[in-house]
Scaffold this active site. Structure first.
Site, PDB file in Angstrom:
ATOM      1  N   TYR A   1       0.831  -1.211   0.000  1.00 45.64           N
ATOM      2  CA  TYR A   1       0.000   0.000   0.000  1.00 45.64           C
ATOM      3  C   TYR A   1       0.863   1.257   0.000  1.00 45.64           C
ATOM      4  CZ  TYR A   1      -3.565   3.437   1.184  1.00 45.64           C
ATOM      5  OH  TYR A   1      -4.385   4.539   1.170  1.00 45.64           O
TER       6      TYR A   1
ATOM      7  N   GLU B   1       1.259   6.451  -6.959  1.00 44.52           N
ATOM      8  CA  GLU B   1       0.087   7.173  -7.456  1.00 44.52           C
ATOM      9  C   GLU B   1       0.259   8.683  -7.282  1.00 44.52           C
ATOM     10  OE1 GLU B   1      -3.684   5.766  -5.990  1.00 44.52           O
ATOM     11  OE2 GLU B   1      -3.012   3.685  -5.964  1.00 44.52           O
TER      12      GLU B   1
END
Length: 221
Positions: free
Chosen positions: A147, A154
Site C-alpha cells: 500500500y 500514485e
C-alpha cells in the site's frame, strides 16, 4: 430457488475473480519481462492493454457491492477503484509524457501483486468455500508494504503529470459555452492530490482493522 441463486452467485463471482486474476498475472509478467529486457522506460508499453482491462474490470466490484453480491462496503471500494481509474486513464493513458517514469514500474508491480493475491483469495473462497491460511495471511498482510509503495507511486505520478496537464488544457471546458459552465482538469488533479492527504491514513487504518479481524478469526477457527 434461494439455493439456485446462491450457486449462480458463487459461479459468477468465481469466474469473475479468476478472470481478473489472470489479467493481473499478465500485467505482472509483462512488467517483470520489460524491466529485465528494457528497463523501467519500457514497462508501460508492455502492460498498457492488460493493465487497462484488468483495472477497468474493477468497476464491477462497485456494482457487486451496490446490488448486494458481496459484503464489501461501497464507501471503501469506490474511492480506491476511483483513484486507480484516474491513474490508469486520466494520467497514464491521457499524458504519454508520464509513461517512462520509474514510478510507473513501482505502481504496476505494487498493484499487480496486490491484486493477484486478492483475486486468488476470493476466487478460492467462491470456488471451494475456503482459502488456505497462507493465502489469508498474504491477503491481509502484504498491504503493509504494497500500500505505501503503490500510493506513493500514485501521488508521485499525478504530481509528475501536473505540468503536462496545465500546458495541454486537455479535458478543460472554458467559458463561454452552451452549458454556461467551466471545468479545469489541472485544478481537479490538484484536488485529487489533496484528497489523498486525509485518505491515505484513513484507508491504511481501515485495512489494519480488517487485518486484525481476519487474522483473529483464523486463529479461533
Amino acid at each position: 430457488m434461494a439455493g439456485f441463486l446462491s450457486t449462480l452467485r458463487r459461479i459468477y463471482l468465481s469466474l469473475y475473480n479468476w478472470t481478473v486474476f489472470v489479467g493481473w498475472f499478465q500485467v505482472l509478467y509483462f512488467a517483470v519481462m520489460a524491466l529485465r529486457e528494457g528497463g523501467p522506460t519500457t514497462v508501460y508499453g508492455s502492460v498498457e492493454r492488460p493493465l487497462q482491462l484488468a483495472q477497468t474490470a474493477a468497476v464491477m466490484e462497485i456494482l457487486h457491492g451496490l446490488v448486494g453480491l458481496v459484503r464489501s462496503p461501497v464507501s471503501a471500494t469506490l474511492p480506491q477503484i476511483g483513484s486507480r481509474l484516474f491513474l490508469t486513464w486520466g494520467i497514464l493513458w491521457s499524458f504519454p509524457e508520464t509513461r517512462a517514469h520509474i514510478l510507473v514500474s513501482s505502481l504496476v508491480i505494487s498493484w499487480s501483486i496486490t491484486e493477484i493475491i486478492r483475486y486468488s483469495f476470493f476466487g478460492m473462497k467462491e470456488a471451494f468455500g475456503f482459502a488456505p491460511s497462507w493465502l489469508l495471511w498474504l491477503r491481509y498482510s502484504t498491504f503493509l508494504i504494497l500500500y505505501p509503495t503503490g500510493i506513493t507511486s500514485e501521488v508521485g505520478l499525478i504530481y509528475v503529470a501536473l505540468p503536462y496537464i496545465k500546458a495541454s488544457e486537455k479535458y478543460c471546458i472554458r467559458m463561454p459555452n452552451k452549458w454556461n459552465s467551466s471545468f479545469d482538469y489541472f485544478s481537479a488533479s490538484i484536488l485529487a492530490l489533496a484528497i489523498y492527504i486525509p485518505g491515505i491514513p484513513h484507508m491504511y487504518q481501515y485495512m489494519r482493522g480488517q487485518r486484525r479481524k481476519a487474522l483473529s478469526k483464523s486463529k479461533t477457527a
